[in-house]
Design a protein around this motif. Sequence first.
Motif, PDB file in Angstrom:
ATOM      1  N   GLN A   1      31.709  -1.760 -17.629  1.00  0.00           N
ATOM      2  CA  GLN A   1      33.066  -2.148 -17.240  1.00  0.00           C
ATOM      3  C   GLN A   1      33.258  -3.651 -17.110  1.00  0.00           C
ATOM      4  OE1 GLN A   1      33.817   1.431 -14.109  1.00  0.00           O
ATOM      5  NE2 GLN A   1      35.349  -0.180 -14.098  1.00  0.00           N
ATOM      6  N   ASN A   2      32.197  -4.326 -16.648  1.00  0.00           N
ATOM      7  CA  ASN A   2      32.338  -5.739 -16.307  1.00  0.00           C
ATOM      8  C   ASN A   2      31.638  -6.704 -17.249  1.00  0.00           C
ATOM      9  OD1 ASN A   2      33.717  -5.733 -13.460  1.00  0.00           O
ATOM     10  ND2 ASN A   2      32.190  -4.097 -13.390  1.00  0.00           N
ATOM     11  N   GLY A   3      30.823  -6.183 -18.146  1.00  0.00           N
ATOM     12  CA  GLY A   3      30.080  -7.057 -19.036  1.00  0.00           C
ATOM     13  C   GLY A   3      28.825  -7.575 -18.360  1.00  0.00           C
ATOM     14  N   GLY A   4      28.102  -8.410 -19.059  1.00  0.00           N
ATOM     15  CA  GLY A   4      26.841  -8.919 -18.548  1.00  0.00           C
ATOM     16  C   GLY A   4      25.686  -8.307 -19.314  1.00  0.00           C
ATOM     17  N   ASN A   5      24.481  -8.800 -19.068  1.00  0.00           N
ATOM     18  CA  ASN A   5      23.309  -8.395 -19.836  1.00  0.00           C
ATOM     19  C   ASN A   5      23.635  -8.535 -21.330  1.00  0.00           C
ATOM     20  OD1 ASN A   5      22.087  -7.860 -17.410  1.00  0.00           O
ATOM     21  ND2 ASN A   5      22.266  -5.641 -17.560  1.00  0.00           N
ATOM     22  N   PHE A   6      23.531  -7.469 -22.091  1.00  0.00           N
ATOM     23  CA  PHE A   6      23.848  -7.536 -23.521  1.00  0.00           C
ATOM     24  C   PHE A   6      25.068  -6.679 -23.858  1.00  0.00           C
ATOM     25  CE2 PHE A   6      19.589  -9.163 -23.323  1.00  0.00           C
ATOM     26  CZ  PHE A   6      19.536 -10.119 -24.325  1.00  0.00           C
ATOM     27  N   VAL A   7      26.030  -6.651 -22.920  1.00  0.00           N
ATOM     28  CA  VAL A   7      27.320  -6.018 -23.173  1.00  0.00           C
ATOM     29  C   VAL A   7      28.325  -7.142 -23.375  1.00  0.00           C
ATOM     30  CG1 VAL A   7      29.150  -4.548 -22.256  1.00  0.00           C
ATOM     31  CG2 VAL A   7      26.754  -3.990 -21.803  1.00  0.00           C
ATOM     32  N   GLU A   8      28.643  -7.439 -24.616  1.00  0.00           N
ATOM     33  CA  GLU A   8      29.503  -8.581 -24.920  1.00  0.00           C
ATOM     34  C   GLU A   8      30.966  -8.303 -24.616  1.00  0.00           C
ATOM     35  OE1 GLU A   8      28.835  -9.655 -28.949  1.00  0.00           O
ATOM     36  OE2 GLU A   8      26.771 -10.322 -28.629  1.00  0.00           O
ATOM     37  N   ASN A   9      31.387  -7.072 -24.843  1.00  0.00           N
ATOM     38  CA  ASN A   9      32.791  -6.720 -24.650  1.00  0.00           C
ATOM     39  C   ASN A   9      32.928  -5.607 -23.625  1.00  0.00           C
ATOM     40  OD1 ASN A   9      33.813  -8.481 -26.817  1.00  0.00           O
ATOM     41  ND2 ASN A   9      32.779  -7.034 -28.192  1.00  0.00           N
ATOM     42  N   PRO A  10      33.342  -5.945 -22.400  1.00  0.00           N
ATOM     43  CA  PRO A  10      33.533  -4.924 -21.369  1.00  0.00           C
ATOM     44  C   PRO A  10      34.537  -3.863 -21.823  1.00  0.00           C
ATOM     45  CG  PRO A  10      33.624  -7.129 -20.424  1.00  0.00           C
ATOM     46  CD  PRO A  10      33.647  -7.303 -21.910  1.00  0.00           C
ATOM     47  N   THR A  11      34.383  -2.657 -21.285  1.00  0.00           N
ATOM     48  CA  THR A  11      35.261  -1.541 -21.619  1.00  0.00           C
ATOM     49  C   THR A  11      36.137  -1.211 -20.419  1.00  0.00           C
ATOM     50  OG1 THR A  11      33.553  -0.631 -23.082  1.00  0.00           O
ATOM     51  CG2 THR A  11      35.338   0.846 -22.424  1.00  0.00           C
ATOM     52  N   LEU A  12      37.420  -1.029 -20.655  1.00  0.00           N
ATOM     53  CA  LEU A  12      38.333  -0.662 -19.586  1.00  0.00           C
ATOM     54  C   LEU A  12      37.914   0.673 -18.979  1.00  0.00           C
ATOM     55  CD1 LEU A  12      41.789  -1.519 -21.217  1.00  0.00           C
ATOM     56  CD2 LEU A  12      40.563  -2.845 -19.476  1.00  0.00           C
ATOM     57  N   ALA A  13      38.122   0.811 -17.670  1.00  0.00           N
ATOM     58  CA  ALA A  13      37.753   2.050 -16.984  1.00  0.00           C
ATOM     59  C   ALA A  13      38.437   3.256 -17.617  1.00  0.00           C
ATOM     60  CB  ALA A  13      38.106   1.952 -15.500  1.00  0.00           C
ATOM     61  N   GLU A  14      39.696   3.104 -18.003  1.00  0.00           N
ATOM     62  CA  GLU A  14      40.419   4.252 -18.553  1.00  0.00           C
ATOM     63  C   GLU A  14      39.931   4.666 -19.945  1.00  0.00           C
ATOM     64  OE1 GLU A  14      44.503   2.770 -20.627  1.00  0.00           O
ATOM     65  OE2 GLU A  14      44.488   2.735 -18.449  1.00  0.00           O
ATOM     66  N   ASP A  15      39.075   3.830 -20.537  1.00  0.00           N
ATOM     67  CA  ASP A  15      38.498   4.170 -21.842  1.00  0.00           C
ATOM     68  C   ASP A  15      37.099   4.751 -21.724  1.00  0.00           C
ATOM     69  OD1 ASP A  15      40.716   3.422 -23.320  1.00  0.00           O
ATOM     70  OD2 ASP A  15      40.042   1.348 -23.550  1.00  0.00           O
ATOM     71  N   ILE A  16      36.626   4.933 -20.497  1.00  0.00           N
ATOM     72  CA  ILE A  16      35.301   5.508 -20.266  1.00  0.00           C
ATOM     73  C   ILE A  16      35.457   6.897 -19.665  1.00  0.00           C
ATOM     74  CG2 ILE A  16      33.105   5.274 -19.049  1.00  0.00           C
ATOM     75  CD1 ILE A  16      33.563   2.248 -19.008  1.00  0.00           C
ATOM     76  N   VAL A  17      34.786   7.863 -20.243  1.00  0.00           N
ATOM     77  CA  VAL A  17      34.886   9.253 -19.799  1.00  0.00           C
ATOM     78  C   VAL A  17      33.495   9.780 -19.437  1.00  0.00           C
ATOM     79  CG1 VAL A  17      35.508  11.605 -20.486  1.00  0.00           C
ATOM     80  CG2 VAL A  17      36.907   9.676 -21.246  1.00  0.00           C
ATOM     81  N   TYR A  18      33.443  10.486 -18.323  1.00  0.00           N
ATOM     82  CA  TYR A  18      32.224  11.211 -17.974  1.00  0.00           C
ATOM     83  C   TYR A  18      32.264  12.588 -18.620  1.00  0.00           C
ATOM     84  CZ  TYR A  18      31.186   8.115 -13.923  1.00  0.00           C
ATOM     85  OH  TYR A  18      30.884   7.064 -13.098  1.00  0.00           O
TER      86      TYR A  18
END
Length: 226
Positions: free
Chosen positions: A98-115
């Motif tokens: 959600q927030n980026g960091g490490n090797f996540v270049e483009n954070p993902t919006l919460a509403e685009d993440i599904v469990y």
Amino acid sequence: MKIGERDMEELKNVILYRITHIENIPHILKCGITHKNSPNKNPDFKNIGDVSLIDTRSHKTVFVDNGNLESDSIKAITLGDFIPFYFGVKMPMLYVAQNGGNFVENPTLAEDIVYIGSSLKNIISNGNEFYFSDGHATNMLTSFFDKSKINELVNIVDWTAVKSSYWGGAENLNLKRKKQAEFLVLGDISPKHIIGFVCYNNTAKSKLLTMGVDEQIIKVVPKAYY
């Protein structure tokens, strides 16, 4: 080892969770949760994770010691051969996604993440080879267990850590490790073993509905996100 009825009774309420980008859901509804090397894999899979960690896992060997480092029958497995699940929500991996960091270049919006929620009991009954850990899979302090220990899973996993809402700080390194205990499944997982979807808001729910997800198995749980 055959899993008895009493053991299954103890495990029936254990839910396994996996997060993914909402754009992957149509393929999952059709083909299930597929391994990256499966012939049924999603050619348009949208990744939300740490690409460095994913690469590490692809060749990381761990040892299934069943909690006994002195055992004469320790098996080696490669993490990347399995589909990993967590035992809870709001994991450190989600924070990075959600927030980026490490090797996540483009954070993902919460509403685009599904469990995606799957029943542990159903996956076991389906006959997939599986293993589980008592902590983060790449941590040297973590032990791995095979099916002979499945009836002890509810005692091996630290549920207080799994459900902990705060895991930051040097004083919580072991809690953070145990929070990220995993269940590893070999082979694809049929859509019939998916028992529910958790999303961030009604916008995400509407998208899932248009994709063909049954409304009865969708839950909107904002507190499951950062």
